[in-house]
Design a protein around this motif. Structure first.
Motif, PDB file in Angstrom:
ATOM      1  N   ALA A  64       0.845  -1.195   0.000  1.00 20.71           N
ATOM      2  CA  ALA A  64       0.000   0.000   0.000  1.00 20.71           C
ATOM      3  C   ALA A  64       0.880   1.245   0.000  1.00 20.71           C
ATOM      4  O   ALA A  64       1.828   1.356   0.794  1.00 20.71           O
ATOM      5  N   GLY A  65       0.578   2.152  -0.902  1.00 18.69           N
ATOM      6  CA  GLY A  65       1.338   3.394  -1.015  1.00 18.69           C
ATOM      7  C   GLY A  65       2.453   3.356  -2.034  1.00 18.69           C
ATOM      8  O   GLY A  65       3.057   4.394  -2.339  1.00 18.69           O
ATOM      9  N   TYR A  66       2.732   2.185  -2.591  1.00 19.00           N
ATOM     10  CA  TYR A  66       3.831   2.071  -3.547  1.00 19.00           C
ATOM     11  C   TYR A  66       3.587   2.928  -4.792  1.00 19.00           C
ATOM     12  O   TYR A  66       4.518   3.550  -5.318  1.00 19.00           O
ATOM     13  N   ARG A  67       2.351   2.963  -5.273  1.00 17.17           N
ATOM     14  CA  ARG A  67       2.059   3.721  -6.495  1.00 17.17           C
ATOM     15  C   ARG A  67       2.259   5.220  -6.301  1.00 17.17           C
ATOM     16  O   ARG A  67       2.638   5.931  -7.235  1.00 17.17           O
ATOM     17  N   GLU A  68       2.005   5.706  -5.083  1.00 19.46           N
ATOM     18  CA  GLU A  68       2.098   7.139  -4.828  1.00 19.46           C
ATOM     19  C   GLU A  68       3.506   7.560  -4.404  1.00 19.46           C
ATOM     20  O   GLU A  68       4.000   8.607  -4.817  1.00 19.46           O
ATOM     21  N   GLN A  69       4.164   6.736  -3.568  1.00 14.45           N
ATOM     22  CA  GLN A  69       5.440   7.140  -2.994  1.00 14.45           C
ATOM     23  C   GLN A  69       6.619   6.250  -3.405  1.00 14.45           C
ATOM     24  O   GLN A  69       7.750   6.531  -3.034  1.00 14.45           O
ATOM     25  N   GLY A  70       6.356   5.174  -4.139  1.00 16.77           N
ATOM     26  CA  GLY A  70       7.413   4.220  -4.455  1.00 16.77           C
ATOM     27  C   GLY A  70       8.541   4.784  -5.274  1.00 16.77           C
ATOM     28  O   GLY A  70       9.691   4.345  -5.150  1.00 16.77           O
ATOM     29  N   TYR A  77       9.055  -0.119   0.018  1.00 18.17           N
ATOM     30  CA  TYR A  77       7.839  -0.820  -0.386  1.00 18.17           C
ATOM     31  C   TYR A  77       8.150  -2.195  -0.979  1.00 18.17           C
ATOM     32  O   TYR A  77       7.361  -2.738  -1.743  1.00 18.17           O
ATOM     33  N   LEU A  78       9.294  -2.734  -0.613  1.00 20.40           N
ATOM     34  CA  LEU A  78       9.648  -4.067  -1.074  1.00 20.40           C
ATOM     35  C   LEU A  78       8.801  -5.136  -0.375  1.00 20.40           C
ATOM     36  O   LEU A  78       8.462  -5.012   0.809  1.00 20.40           O
ATOM     37  N   ILE A  79       8.455  -6.170  -1.125  1.00 23.29           N
ATOM     38  CA  ILE A  79       7.789  -7.344  -0.559  1.00 23.29           C
ATOM     39  C   ILE A  79       8.898  -8.315  -0.175  1.00 23.29           C
ATOM     40  O   ILE A  79       9.564  -8.904  -1.044  1.00 23.29           O
TER      41      ILE A  79
END
Length: 406
Positions: A64-70, A77-79
């Motif tokens: 969550a948030g990767y698209r905006e702040q990644g 934002y690593l899995i």
């Protein structure tokens, strides 16, 4: 009503010349709608499939948030446990395969100059199964047997003057902020539906990307489904399976906003086309009906003189028009679907769409809703065209109507 229907049927069969003119006008409109609607549906479907099977997949899962702040801090934002995530997603019905990707930015150097790129670490064989709409313009696909192989978008290859077999240096920052560089050999050059993507895209094996970034995590899990129609249901199932774990699940439409804009444009165009064809068929059929009603004025006057109510005259004319509409629409549906199948079998060579270099073969796709709308337009057009003549015939003076027979 039965007697009125029999009379209307006899009148339609009695005036064979005008009936055939009306039938052909209606059928032509229905055929035009089926072919135009089928062509638009094919364009929209092909655009969606090209996006799914060249870039995005059906669904993507990320933190969550990767698209905006990644883009500012991709390491945050690593899995970290991608295999556990893959196992959870693979158990969902309709999911055929779960692909892992790492995304990074960097510089590609050919020994003479640098080029800013957006890199993807991918699982090569799995990506080949997903990317059936990717056109390999030179070389071959990346495979699991290429530990340091690299595929370039056509724009990158052109900018750096690279060909399959050339060696390049790929420089990027690790997750710790250090600078790292690895040498790769170009194995292929690809094209997708988007020239903008091809101008920056570079793909390397996931293991090489993890070594380059210095982290075994991934940014995305991409889901390939058995059928596109199952996207919504699978998205809900994935969200339920990952609830509370800090993931977000995005479908291919949200990942490709250009698709929704294109669909909205084509819907408006098809709606306008429906109105135009309805108007054209109504005017064409209306002229024939007007002539028929005028020439049969004595007949209608005789019916009224024999006691037929005025509303029965109007009902008779509208019923005749409805019968013509049913027959013409049926003829148009049969002819339109037959032509659609024939045209699809032959194919329509199309130039590359905007923002793409890849030409394609267009079809005319059949759909129940296109056939239904076309049939409805063919049915309504003669009825709408007959409203005014029917009203005028019903209100005509009996004596004036009978006088036309003299």
């Amino acid at each position: 009503m039965k007697a009125l229907l029999q009379l209307a049927t006899r009148n339609v069969l009695r005036q064979r010349g005008r009936s055939w003119m009306t039938l052909l006008a209606i059928a032509f409109g229905v055929v035009a709608l089926i072919l135009a609607g089928g062509f638009i549906k094919d364009t929209v479907d092909e655009l969606g499939e090209s996006m799914i099977r060249s870039q995005s997949g059906h669904l993507q899962v990320n933190r969550a948030g990767y698209r905006e702040q990644g883009s500012r801090d991709p390491s945050a934002y690593l899995i970290e446990e991608p295999e556990a995530l893959r196992k959870a997603l693979a158990s969902i019905p309709e999911v055929e395969e779960v692909l892992l990707r790492s995304v990074f930015s960097g510089l590609l150097n050919n020994g003479r100059t640098d080029w800013a790129i957006i890199g993807e670490g991918v699982e090569p064989d799995a990506e080949t199964r997903l990317g059936t709409y990717i056109n390999v313009s030179a070389g071959r696909q990346l495979t699991d047997a290429d530990p340091y192989g690299l595929m370039l978008g056509a724009g990158v290859a052109q900018a750096l003057d690279l060909q399959p077999g050339d060696w390049v240096d790929l420089l990027t920052n690790t997750t710790d902020g250090a600078v790292n560089v690895l040498e790769f050999q170009v194995v292929g050059i690809f094209q997708t539906f988007s020239k903008d993507y091809d101008a920056r895209a570079v793909r390397i094996p996931l293991s090489a990307a993890q070594a380059l970034l210095g982290d075994a995590g991934v940014h995305l899990a991409v889901l390939r489904l058995s059928r596109t129609d199952a996207t919504s249901a699978t998205q809900q199932a994935a969200e339920a399976a990952l609830a509370g774990e800090g993931f977000e699940v995005l479908d291919w439409k949200r990942l490709n906003p250009f698709y929704e804009q294109t669909v909205a444009l084509y819907r408006q165009q098809f709606g306008f086309l429906v109105l135009v064809i309805l108007l054209m068929v109504s005017l064409s059929v209306g002229n024939t009906i007007n002539m028929s009603v005028y020439e049969r004025a004595a007949e209608f006057g005789t019916m009224q003189a024999c006691g037929a109510p005025r509303r029965e005259i109007a009902r008779l004319i509208l019923l005749e028009s409805a019968l013509l509409g049913i027959a013409g629409a049926t003829l148009g549906v049969v002819a339109g679907n037959g032509l659609a199948l024939l045209i699809s079998w032959i194919g329509i060579p199309m130039p590359p769409p905007p923002n793409s270099d890849i030409a394609y073969i267009a079809l005319v796709r059949l759909a129940w809703w296109i056939t239904g709308v076309s049939f409805l337009i063919g049915l309504l057009a003669p009825i709408v065209a007959a409203l005014r003549p029917a009203r005028r015939a019903a209100r005509a003076d009996i004596a004036d109507s009978l006088r036309q027979a003299v």
